[in-house]
Design an enzyme around this catalytic site. Structure first.
Site, PDB file in Angstrom:
ATOM      1  N   THR A  86       0.892  -1.169  -0.083  1.00 42.15           N
ATOM      2  CA  THR A  86       0.139   0.082  -0.020  1.00 42.15           C
ATOM      3  C   THR A  86       0.958   1.359   0.163  1.00 42.15           C
ATOM      4  O   THR A  86       0.874   1.874   1.011  1.00 42.15           O
ATOM      5  CB  THR A  86      -0.959  -0.147   1.121  1.00 42.15           C
ATOM      6  N   THR A 121      -1.265  -2.273   5.380  1.00 40.90           N
ATOM      7  CA  THR A 121      -1.506  -1.064   6.281  1.00 40.90           C
ATOM      8  C   THR A 121      -2.408  -0.119   5.486  1.00 40.90           C
ATOM      9  O   THR A 121      -2.096   0.013   4.281  1.00 40.90           O
ATOM     10  CB  THR A 121      -0.020  -0.185   6.468  1.00 40.90           C
ATOM     11  N   ARG A 154       3.415  -5.356  12.832  1.00 40.89           N
ATOM     12  CA  ARG A 154       4.412  -4.355  13.408  1.00 40.89           C
ATOM     13  C   ARG A 154       5.933  -4.959  13.612  1.00 40.89           C
ATOM     14  O   ARG A 154       6.838  -4.536  14.237  1.00 40.89           O
ATOM     15  CB  ARG A 154       4.058  -4.312  14.935  1.00 40.89           C
ATOM     16  N   LYS A 206      -2.556   1.111  13.703  1.00 43.11           N
ATOM     17  CA  LYS A 206      -1.538   1.150  13.049  1.00 43.11           C
ATOM     18  C   LYS A 206      -0.916   2.283  12.658  1.00 43.11           C
ATOM     19  O   LYS A 206       0.399   2.444  12.642  1.00 43.11           O
ATOM     20  CB  LYS A 206      -1.888   0.046  12.028  1.00 43.11           C
ATOM     21  N   ARG A 246      11.304  11.564  32.433  1.00 42.42           N
ATOM     22  CA  ARG A 246      10.241  11.429  31.387  1.00 42.42           C
ATOM     23  C   ARG A 246      10.425  12.062  30.073  1.00 42.42           C
ATOM     24  O   ARG A 246       9.554  12.112  29.239  1.00 42.42           O
ATOM     25  CB  ARG A 246       8.923  12.086  31.974  1.00 42.42           C
ATOM     26  N   GLY A 257      12.842   6.670   5.778  1.00 44.41           N
ATOM     27  CA  GLY A 257      12.477   5.934   4.603  1.00 44.41           C
ATOM     28  C   GLY A 257      11.590   4.585   4.880  1.00 44.41           C
ATOM     29  O   GLY A 257      11.236   4.324   5.948  1.00 44.41           O
ATOM     30  N   CYS A 260       6.899   1.986   5.504  1.00 47.83           N
ATOM     31  CA  CYS A 260       5.940   2.297   6.724  1.00 47.83           C
ATOM     32  C   CYS A 260       6.048   3.711   7.005  1.00 47.83           C
ATOM     33  O   CYS A 260       4.822   4.640   6.966  1.00 47.83           O
ATOM     34  CB  CYS A 260       6.052   1.173   7.904  1.00 47.83           C
ATOM     35  N   LYS A 317      17.622   1.795   6.282  1.00 46.63           N
ATOM     36  CA  LYS A 317      17.906   1.573   7.862  1.00 46.63           C
ATOM     37  C   LYS A 317      19.076   0.457   7.833  1.00 46.63           C
ATOM     38  O   LYS A 317      19.430  -0.105   7.074  1.00 46.63           O
ATOM     39  CB  LYS A 317      17.103   1.453   8.568  1.00 46.63           C
TER      40      LYS A 317
HETATM   41  N1  NAD Z   1       7.668  -4.355   5.177  1.00 52.65           N
HETATM   42  C1  NAD Z   1       7.408  -4.190   6.394  1.00 52.65           C
HETATM   43  O1  NAD Z   1       8.230  -4.294   7.633  1.00 52.65           O
HETATM   44  C2  NAD Z   1       5.856  -3.979   6.771  1.00 52.65           C
HETATM   45  C3  NAD Z   1       5.870  -3.620   8.314  1.00 52.65           C
HETATM   46  C4  NAD Z   1       4.216  -3.437   8.806  1.00 52.65           C
HETATM   47  C5  NAD Z   1       3.529  -3.264   7.789  1.00 52.65           C
HETATM   48  N2  NAD Z   1       3.715  -3.579   6.365  1.00 52.65           N
HETATM   49  C6  NAD Z   1       2.674  -3.486   5.430  1.00 52.65           C
HETATM   50  O2  NAD Z   1       2.371  -4.773   4.850  1.00 52.65           O
HETATM   51  C7  NAD Z   1       1.965  -4.629   3.569  1.00 52.65           C
HETATM   52  C8  NAD Z   1       2.773  -5.489   2.764  1.00 52.65           C
HETATM   53  O3  NAD Z   1       4.320  -4.787   2.716  1.00 52.65           O
HETATM   54  P1  NAD Z   1       5.463  -5.735   2.194  1.00 52.65           P
HETATM   55  O4  NAD Z   1       6.545  -5.089   2.710  1.00 52.65           O
HETATM   56  O5  NAD Z   1       5.330  -7.161   2.351  1.00 52.65           O
HETATM   57  O6  NAD Z   1       5.584  -5.313   0.472  1.00 52.65           O
HETATM   58  P2  NAD Z   1       6.445  -6.151  -0.460  1.00 52.65           P
HETATM   59  O7  NAD Z   1       6.281  -5.032  -1.654  1.00 52.65           O
HETATM   60  O8  NAD Z   1       7.392  -6.757   0.039  1.00 52.65           O
HETATM   61  O9  NAD Z   1       5.316  -7.449  -1.011  1.00 52.65           O
HETATM   62  C9  NAD Z   1       4.073  -7.426  -1.410  1.00 52.65           C
HETATM   63  C10 NAD Z   1       4.031  -8.677  -2.529  1.00 52.65           C
HETATM   64  O10 NAD Z   1       2.668  -8.396  -3.097  1.00 52.65           O
HETATM   65  C11 NAD Z   1       2.579  -9.015  -4.330  1.00 52.65           C
HETATM   66  N3  NAD Z   1       1.383  -8.441  -4.940  1.00 52.65           N
HETATM   67  C12 NAD Z   1       0.875  -7.207  -5.355  1.00 52.65           C
HETATM   68  N4  NAD Z   1      -0.470  -7.128  -5.870  1.00 52.65           N
HETATM   69  C13 NAD Z   1      -0.663  -8.544  -5.689  1.00 52.65           C
HETATM   70  C14 NAD Z   1      -1.870  -9.168  -6.020  1.00 52.65           C
HETATM   71  N5  NAD Z   1      -2.868  -8.623  -6.580  1.00 52.65           N
HETATM   72  N6  NAD Z   1      -2.215 -10.522  -5.725  1.00 52.65           N
HETATM   73  C15 NAD Z   1      -0.950 -11.051  -5.295  1.00 52.65           C
HETATM   74  N7  NAD Z   1       0.242 -10.584  -4.933  1.00 52.65           N
HETATM   75  C16 NAD Z   1       0.375  -9.160  -5.180  1.00 52.65           C
HETATM   76  C17 NAD Z   1       4.032  -8.128  -4.843  1.00 52.65           C
HETATM   77  O11 NAD Z   1       4.172  -8.854  -5.999  1.00 52.65           O
HETATM   78  C18 NAD Z   1       4.789  -8.110  -3.745  1.00 52.65           C
HETATM   79  O12 NAD Z   1       5.616  -9.732  -3.821  1.00 52.65           O
HETATM   80  C19 NAD Z   1       1.996  -3.239   3.099  1.00 52.65           C
HETATM   81  O13 NAD Z   1       0.686  -2.622   3.295  1.00 52.65           O
HETATM   82  C20 NAD Z   1       2.901  -2.661   4.296  1.00 52.65           C
HETATM   83  O14 NAD Z   1       2.904  -1.328   4.489  1.00 52.65           O
HETATM   84  C21 NAD Z   1       5.008  -3.962   6.192  1.00 52.65           C
END
Ligand code: NAD
Length: 433
Positions: A86, A121, A154, A206, A246, A257, A260, A317
């Site tokens: 997202t 998210t 998280r 979140k 505190r 960066g 999130c 990071k």
């Molecule tokens: N990476 C983090 O540390 C983290 C932490 C908390 C929350 N999030 C949230 O989790 C969500 C996923 O993040 P991520 O880091 O895993 O993303 P990412 O880009 O690593 O992985 C997402 C995957 O989804 C696939 N995808 C996209 N559209 C699709 C569809 N329609 N059908 C099937 N697969 C599809 C992509 O090809 C990709 O491999 C986001 O909303 C992100 O904000 C991520």
């Protein structure tokens, strides 16, 4: 095992793949789905496409035991998890296309009694106002014929597998039965507490968490600028301030960066621009922090034009391979616009490709004959860097430490001039009045 034995996880990235393999390792039959054919091929051949400690082993085990399978579209299951990206569009508007596409892909296989969980998210009300109506195109009613919940992630990249299990987990249902169904699913591996609420509260929680982090980083960054103005070393001042029982000021840095913290607060700003002055300002402070680093580099080198700069670190990071929304990349691109020639060393992504600058994996290759060595990410390898490596390859380089990762005195003793972000003590400050 719970009433949900067959699970389908849509999206196999940093969140989806560890989640899928963790469910598989506790005995569930998991189908991981991704639209990226390259990812499916990589996984089928027993490899993984992301760097995350311990992940390869659990994925391989899942594939070997047959508990984890992969495919390019969903199949019927007891429960579905959506973990697709997202990001935001230009103009900082939430891009929910992947969430909508993932929900649409579940519609043909959705059955009565299923559970669907959104983990991506998302802006407040996405589960109720966007995901539910799409899933209802199946003819089934959300909250009545199938359970629907939102459960944010998280985890900390680098420690994803451990935190998936140990962190407390929030599950927000569109009905209380939906939240309870979510608890049944995740309790297969979650050892932290599972807190149940409604879906919009969970979505807001979140965003609140990441917005809180962003605002606290912004104030630390602003302190680094103030310290520079007043001839104070922010790295000395912050620990002193933190002796207040505190007060807990975070570290300044080069900006924020990743996928999130630099993105999520904008979901609030977009949804309620009239109520989010502080959130927007904090985002702007953090987004402009790369320019504080560029000022530091200009201060160290005079003009940047024609200078050879070795940049250590491109990731968003320390100790991760994720370059998304990385302020380090933005800094390098801007250095190049100012006609510096840059070689960036990123040991976690040595084959990253950029039009305007070279990337390599070895410190030695990046620093050769450099006019300056600019530390942008405190990867362990850089923190442990032997000064001799620079003495031998770039003996006259200026050292610029934008992330306070060096024992400065040692470098100064070795004859280097060191500039550090937020360290106003290391430069002459003109009288202000
Ligand atoms: N990476 C983090 O540390 C983290 C932490 C908390 C929350 N999030 C949230 O989790 C969500 C996923 O993040 P991520 O880091 O895993 O993303 P990412 O880009 O690593 O992985 C997402 C995957 O989804 C696939 N995808 C996209 N559209 C699709 C569809 N329609 N059908 C099937 N697969 C599809 C992509 O090809 C990709 O491999 C986001 O909303 C992100 O904000 C991520």
């Amino acid at each position: 095992l719970s009433r949900f034995n067959k699970l389908c996880i849509v999206g196999l990235g940093y969140i989806g793949l560890p989640t899928a393999s963790t469910f598989a390792s506790c005995g569930m039959n998991v189908l991981g789905v991704d639209i990226n054919a390259g990812i499916i091929d990589t996984l089928m051949s027993g490899r993984i496409h992301i760097h995350e400690p311990g992940l390869l082993e659990v994925v391989q085990k899942g594939i070997e035991t047959g508990k984890l399978k992969v495919a390019n579209k969903p199949a019927p299951a007891d429960a579905f998890i959506i973990a697709v990206p997202t990001p935001f569009y230009d103009g900082k508007k939430a891009d929910l296309r992947a969430v909508k596409a993932a929900a649409h892909s579940i519609v043909p296989v959705l059955q009565k009694g299923n559970l669907v969980i959104l983990e991506s998210t998302s802006p407040p009300r996405t589960t109720m106002d966007i995901v539910a109506p799409i899933l209802e195109e199946s003819g089934l009613e959300a909250g009545k014929d199938f359970y629907l919940a939102y459960s944010p992630e998280r985890v900390l990249p680098g420690k994803i597998l451990r935190e998936l299990i140990e962190n407390d987990r929030v599950i927000g249902g569109i009905t209380s039965e939906s939240a309870e169904a979510g608890r049944d699913l995740y309790s297969c591996f979650v050892k932290g507490q599972i807190v149940l609420t409604d879906s919009t509260t969970a979505e807001m929680v979140k965003l609140m968490e990441n917005t809180y982090r962003d605002i606290n980083i912004a104030i630390a960054n602003e302190f680094s600028r103030l310290a520079n103005r007043f001839g104070v070393d922010v790295w000395e001042a912050i620990p002193i301030a933190n002796r207040h029982p505190r007060v807990d000021i975070l570290h300044p840095g080069i900006g924020v960066g990743g996928h999130c913290i630099s993105v999520d607060p904008w979901f609030f700003v977009e949804a309620a621009p009239d109520l989010t002055n502080m959130i927007r300002t904090a985002r702007e402070v953090n987004d402009s922090q790369p320019f504080t680093v560029l000022d530091l580099a200009r201060n160290a080198l005079g003009s940047l034009d024609g200078k050879r700069i070795a940049v250590l670190g491109l990731a968003y990071k320390a100790n991760v391979d994720d370059l998304r929304e990385s302020p380090a990349v933005e800094i390098v691109e801007t250095l190049v616009q100012y006609r510096a020639s840059v070689i960036a060393c990123e040991p976690y992504k040595p084959d990253a490709l950029y039009d305007d600058f070279e990337v390599c994996g070895k410190i030695e290759d990046s620093v050769l004959d450099a006019d300056a060595v600019l530390f942008l990410v405190p990867h362990q390898e850089f923190v442990n860097l032997d000064i001799q490596t620079i003495v031998e390859n770039a003996p006259t380089a200026v050292i610029i430490d934008a992330v306070n990762c060096l024992a400065i005195e040692k470098w100064e003793d070795a004859g280097f001039t060191v500039y550090r972000l937020g360290d106003g003590k290391r430069k002459a400050v003109p009288r202000l009045v």
